[in-house]
Design a protein around this motif. Structure first.
Motif, PDB file in Angstrom:
ATOM      1  N   VAL A  86       0.842  -1.206   0.000  1.00  0.00           N
ATOM      2  CA  VAL A  86       0.000   0.000   0.000  1.00  0.00           C
ATOM      3  C   VAL A  86       0.871   1.247   0.000  1.00  0.00           C
ATOM      4  N   ALA A 112      -4.669  -5.239  -1.737  1.00  0.00           N
ATOM      5  CA  ALA A 112      -4.721  -4.188  -0.720  1.00  0.00           C
ATOM      6  C   ALA A 112      -4.632  -2.816  -1.369  1.00  0.00           C
ATOM      7  N   GLN A 133     -13.370  -7.052  -6.464  1.00  0.00           N
ATOM      8  CA  GLN A 133     -14.405  -6.027  -6.554  1.00  0.00           C
ATOM      9  C   GLN A 133     -14.516  -5.481  -7.980  1.00  0.00           C
ATOM     10  N   GLN A 136     -12.713  -2.374  -8.887  1.00  0.00           N
ATOM     11  CA  GLN A 136     -11.252  -2.501  -8.876  1.00  0.00           C
ATOM     12  C   GLN A 136     -10.758  -3.266 -10.093  1.00  0.00           C
TER      13      GLN A 136
ATOM     14  N   SER B 150     -11.792  -8.203   0.354  1.00  0.00           N
ATOM     15  CA  SER B 150     -11.641  -6.828  -0.119  1.00  0.00           C
ATOM     16  C   SER B 150     -12.987  -6.120  -0.080  1.00  0.00           C
ATOM     17  N   GLY B 151     -12.970  -4.848  -0.374  1.00  0.00           N
ATOM     18  CA  GLY B 151     -14.199  -4.069  -0.368  1.00  0.00           C
ATOM     19  C   GLY B 151     -14.681  -3.713   1.025  1.00  0.00           C
ATOM     20  N   VAL B 238      -7.263   0.373   5.026  1.00  0.00           N
ATOM     21  CA  VAL B 238      -6.738  -0.197   3.789  1.00  0.00           C
ATOM     22  C   VAL B 238      -7.871  -0.685   2.892  1.00  0.00           C
ATOM     23  N   PHE B 240      -8.832  -3.777   2.841  1.00  0.00           N
ATOM     24  CA  PHE B 240      -8.530  -5.160   2.482  1.00  0.00           C
ATOM     25  C   PHE B 240      -7.877  -5.852   3.660  1.00  0.00           C
TER      26      PHE B 240
END
Lengths: 381, 324, 241
Positions: A86, A112, A133, A136, B150-151, B238, B240
């Motif tokens: 990140v 991430a 997602q 994403q 995630s999300g 984050v 995630f």
């Protein structure tokens, strides 16, 4: 006060160094960012990927770059950890102003960072699986084939070339291995095969004989082994020690790992190979031509180092270059749209068919099955 | 109040103390104004401040050792992640349930484990961290294994969410400040004195009628609560979570922060968290030598400030006296 | 034997023994302390004096019985013993070095929940040890050895003990300081506090004690009347048996 001054100097110095890295030359160069696990568990794969990307960029720049712009690579080590990834992504977005990412294989790190990459509207071409997602995925593309291809290559071989009908699946808990396991469970019957055992192991296990014996007792005469690293050799030794009449077919990996395995299991050992790994045995084709373009500078620099992961890196850069030329723009959204239009793009792994609905370009199985006899790699399918 | 000052900075090098804090404040202001990725670095540092402040209550105040607080961060983090994504909970109740889960786990695990001392306690707590990590990997129907979740939505209440980086930074600064203040409050309370007494001499504390075993367990649970909150903050910041987030590197990192910052002090965890987060960034331009430079800097700090950066003002005061 | 017919016993120890694993650190011991009495426990290094104190306090696993004013003291429950009024100043003082003097004193009254009573005890301890008053906000670790011992005694007094157990208070202190501390202990005893004083330096305490037990190799070797000990040589004879 000495210590105190030292610390303050350090802090100030660091701050100045960071702020000093302004984007003075950002207008000239086309910047590609890479978050890679240069240290940590993904190091072997991601270092190869990075070296492939570097070879590709050198080749591009030798021909004048992309539309006259030099291509510049910014690499940040994410230590194979999501948190470092990140930070690395954010640094490259806000400080280095990279236009696109050619990032490594640490799935967790790419996942991430996916939300912030999407927010920054910067496309990324990966060698890991795609984020889950929808918003994403829009910004992510991958050079790896669907996990099921690795399984299908092996199932097909067992169906067509052997009498074995009962098989076992031995896998580690990584996402990629799990996806392959799921594919095997789903598709085995389409190939007339029955999975009589599914066993999991950990990547640092030193013995797999319990799992192997269980599957053998259930009637399995072939093991589909899914997962990287030293466990392949462990499994081979266990099969030999137990003197079991079974073959083992492993997933794609650095061929250097397989040579000692072949010494143990001989003709009972098969592995999935990507075309670049068996280049010399390929028939002439556009695929072979593209691999040749990559292997020339690769072999000049790295001799007979395995080209598999590096070839994916090469493909990522070439995809980015083709998209940038087509988009005639370095803006993220334009680049993204151009990447989505990369249909019938010849890479070293296979033919890429990117589209708005498919960001995993390889849709036809390019993988081969090979074996090592007498030190020579031989394609069997 | 005098005693409070001593605890706060462990010394009276007033000018040096203020300089150190001024420098930290200037850095935060600089980051806040210029934006950029240092905001992310600082966000992580503040989340770690919460974690390390909690660890300090157990290790610094109570004199015990734990290599397993990543387990409680994981319980908090995964509760937040699973409840908000799979079940559509609000972040706050999800975080609170994670907190309750971490407390329950700390109670059940702490009761037998805290009978151990020294190396044995270290090994047992290390095992807790490894077990929780393994559960996060294997319990795929809930945690998605290595695929991760995630999300995860940002922190917020109802329709109000903290979406922007600067807002999150401010929010985390408030949370970290609350963590430090509450730790200072605990340290000054009856409870905190019992913790420090247990750290000093268990027998002496027991001879005074202090139920040492109970206070060790209480300290363990309180520090687990801080860890759970840090875990929740992390996954929301984050968006995630995967098992690696709460792996052994987190333990190593929090230990480094605690010792570099100054174990047993109030300011130490925050100082350590910020320095350890920012230091590698200052060395990023060194490329392959980044880790080397970072390691060398750590050694220098530990040589010149063996009791952590929070003791620097004290050291500088002594230096001034000597040269005066 | 000394007659105890007219006085009441504050502490009775019967067949108290302690072992660490397979090592028997204390063979069964019988002793008693009368109300308002100062009893010395003498003996050479390694005789088991500290183990005896820890055993009475319940800090180590024991067998046998301890009765306080006729009531059974639960074993392995130092908090319960402390609540009854049995308080130990351990060997090496056991002060909490990183905490201030004030905080150390507060910990002495840990079981107390009454502000006024607390203030009364606090004032009384500071009156007894004025030097602690000057150092209230200093960390205990920064005190001199003598001051630390005063703090340890003061901290114990904060709990208003009925019987005070002192384990080698003279350890590592200058003779002048030892004198001062012993004098305070005598004062406390005259005010009615029962005390067990463990010491290696026998001549110092024999002037103070009403009775003394001689401990050697984990058991009571003799009970002596300090008034009958005329010289140092006589005591040495006891030690040697």
């Amino acid at each position: 006060m000495y210590q105190f001054r030292w610390i303050s100097g350090l802090l100030l110095g660091g701050t100045v160094a960071l702020s000093g890295m302004s984007d003075a030359r950002a207008q000239d160069a086309y910047k590609i960012g890479m978050s890679a696990g240069l240290t940590g568990y993904a190091a072997t794969v991601d270092r190869a990927w990075r070296d492939g990307v570097e070879v590709a960029i050198a080749a591009l720049n030798a021909e004048g770059g992309i539309d006259g712009r030099k291509v510049e690579l910014v690499v940040e080590d994410n230590r194979s950890e999501p948190q470092d990834a990140v930070t690395a992504y954010r640094k490259m977005i806000s400080s280095d102003k990279v236009r696109v990412f050619a990032s490594g294989c640490v799935s967790a790190g790419n996942f991430a960072a996916a939300p912030l990459v999407a927010r920054a509207e910067t496309p990324m071409v990966l060698c890991s699986i795609l984020p889950q997602q929808p918003d994403q995925v829009k910004w992510a593309f991958t050079t790896i084939p669907p996990p099921r291809f690795e399984v299908e290559t092996r199932l097909e071989y067992i169906q067509k070339r052997t009498q074995i009908r009962k098989i076992g699946v031995l896998h580690d808990p990584s996402p990629y291995a799990n996806a392959q396991k799921a594919a095997a469970e789903k598709e085995a019957k389409d190939y007339g095969l029955e999975i009589v055992g599914v066993e999991q192991y950990k990547t640092d296990d030193a013995d797999l004989s319990v799992q192997i014996q269980k599957m053998y007792a259930a009637g399995a005469r072939a093991i589909i082994k899914i997962g990287l690293g030293g466990t392949t050799l462990t499994a081979a030794k266990n099969i030999k020690q137990l003197d079991l009449d079974m073959i083992m077919l492993t997933s794609l990996e650095d061929i250097a790992v397989f040579r000692p395995v072949a010494e143990v299991l001989g003709d009972k050992f098969f592995f999935v190979a990507s075309p670049s790994q068996v280049y010399d045995g390929l028939e002439d084709s556009p695929l072979k031509t593209e691999i040749g373009k990559f292997l020339k500078p690769w072999r000049a620099k790295y001799k007979d180092r395995d080209p598999n992961w590096a070839g994916r890196g090469w493909d990522a850069v070439m995809l980015i270059a083709a998209a940038a030329r087509k988009a005639k723009s370095v803006e993220g959204p334009n680049m993204r749209d151009a990447l989505e239009s990369m249909d019938n793009f010849q890479g070293t792994t296979g033919l890429y068919h990117m589209s708005a609905t498919n960001h995993q370009g390889i849709t036809e199985n390019p993988l081969l099955l090979a074996t090592i006899t007498g030190g020579q790699i031989k394609v069997v399918k | 109040m005098n005693s409070f000052n001593t605890i706060w900075a462990k010394g009276r090098g007033d000018r040096a103390t203020w300089l150190l804090w001024g420098l930290a404040a200037a850095f935060v202001a600089y980051t806040f104004a210029t934006g950029g990725y240092l905001i992310a670095v600082l966000q992580f540092a503040l989340i770690y401040t919460v974690l390390v402040t909690g660890l300090n209550i157990f290790m610094g105040f109570t004199g015990q050792v734990s290599f397993g607080h990543n387990a409680f961060a994981a319980i908090g983090g995964y509760s937040s992640a699973v409840l908000t994504t799979t079940y559509g909970w609000e972040p706050l109740p999800a975080c609170l349930l994670g907190l309750a889960g971490a407390l329950a786990c700390a109670l059940v695990v702490g009761y037998p484990v805290l009978r151990l001392r020294g190396h044995y306690l270290a090994m047992a707590t290390l095992a807790i961290g490894l077990i929780v990590y393994e559960v996060a990997v294997q319990w795929q129907s809930v945690t998605q294994g290595y695929m991760g979740i995630s999300g995860i939505p940002p922190i917020g209440i109802g329709s109000f969410t903290i979406a922007s980086d600067r807002a999150l930074l401010v929010f985390l600064m408030i949370v970290a400040a609350l963590a430090m203040l509450s730790a200072a409050g605990i340290r000054r309370s009856r409870l905190g004195r019992a913790f420090v007494a247990a750290a000093g001499s268990e027998d002496a504390a027991r001879a005074l009628g202090i139920d040492v075993a109970r206070y060790k367990l209480t300290a363990f649970m309180i520090s687990a609560a801080y860890a759970a909150i840090a875990g929740s903050l992390f996954v929301h910041a984050v968006g995630f979570v995967s098992p690696e987030v709460f792996g052994l590197p987190m333990v190593v990192m929090s230990f480094t922060m605690l010792y570099v910052g100054g174990i047993g002090t109030i300011a130490g965890p925050a100082l350590g968290a910020i320095i350890i987060s920012v230091l590698p960034e200052s060395f990023r331009t060194f490329k392959d030598y980044q880790d080397l430079a970072y390691g060398a800097a750590l050694i220098v700090i530990l040589i010149y400030a063996p009791r952590g950066l929070a003791s620097l003002p004290e050291l500088s005061a002594r230096w001034r006296r000597r040269s005066a | 034997m000394i007659s105890t017919a007219t006085t009441t016993r504050i502490l009775e120890v019967e067949g108290l023994s302690a072992r660490y694993g397979h090592v028997e650190a204390l063979r069964p011991v019988d002793l008693h302390v009368d109300e308002g009495e100062l009893v010395a426990v003498l003996g050479p290094n390694g005789a088991g004096k500290s183990t005896l104190m820890n055993a009475i306090m319940g800090l180590v696993p024991t067998q046998g019985r301890v009765r306080f004013r006729g009531r059974e003291v639960p074993r392995r429950a130092p908090a319960a013993a402390a609540a009854l009024g049995i308080v130990l100043v351990p060997e090496g003082r056991g002060i909490f070095a990183p905490m201030t003097v004030a905080e150390n004193l507060e910990l002495g009254a840990y079981l107390l929940n009454d502000r006024h009573e607390y203030a009364r005890r606090h004032a009384r301890v500071l009156a007894m040890f004025p030097r602690l008053k000057e150092r209230l906000s200093q960390t205990a670790g920064s005190l001199s050895g003598g001051e630390q011992q005063m703090l340890a005694v003061g901290r114990a007094l904060m709990s208003e003990p009925k019987i005070l157990l002192l384990d080698e208070p003279s350890l590592g202190l200058a003779p002048r300081i030892i004198e001062e501390i012993l004098q305070k202990l005598g004062e406390l005893n005259r005010q009615g506090l029962s005390i067990i004083l463990v010491e290696q330096k026998a001549p110092l305490v024999l002037k103070l004690a009403q009775r003394a037990y001689l401990l050697s190799v984990g058991s009571i070797a003799a009970e002596i009347d300090p008034r009958t000990i005329k010289s140092h040589d006589e005591l040495v004879q006891y030690y040697l048996g």
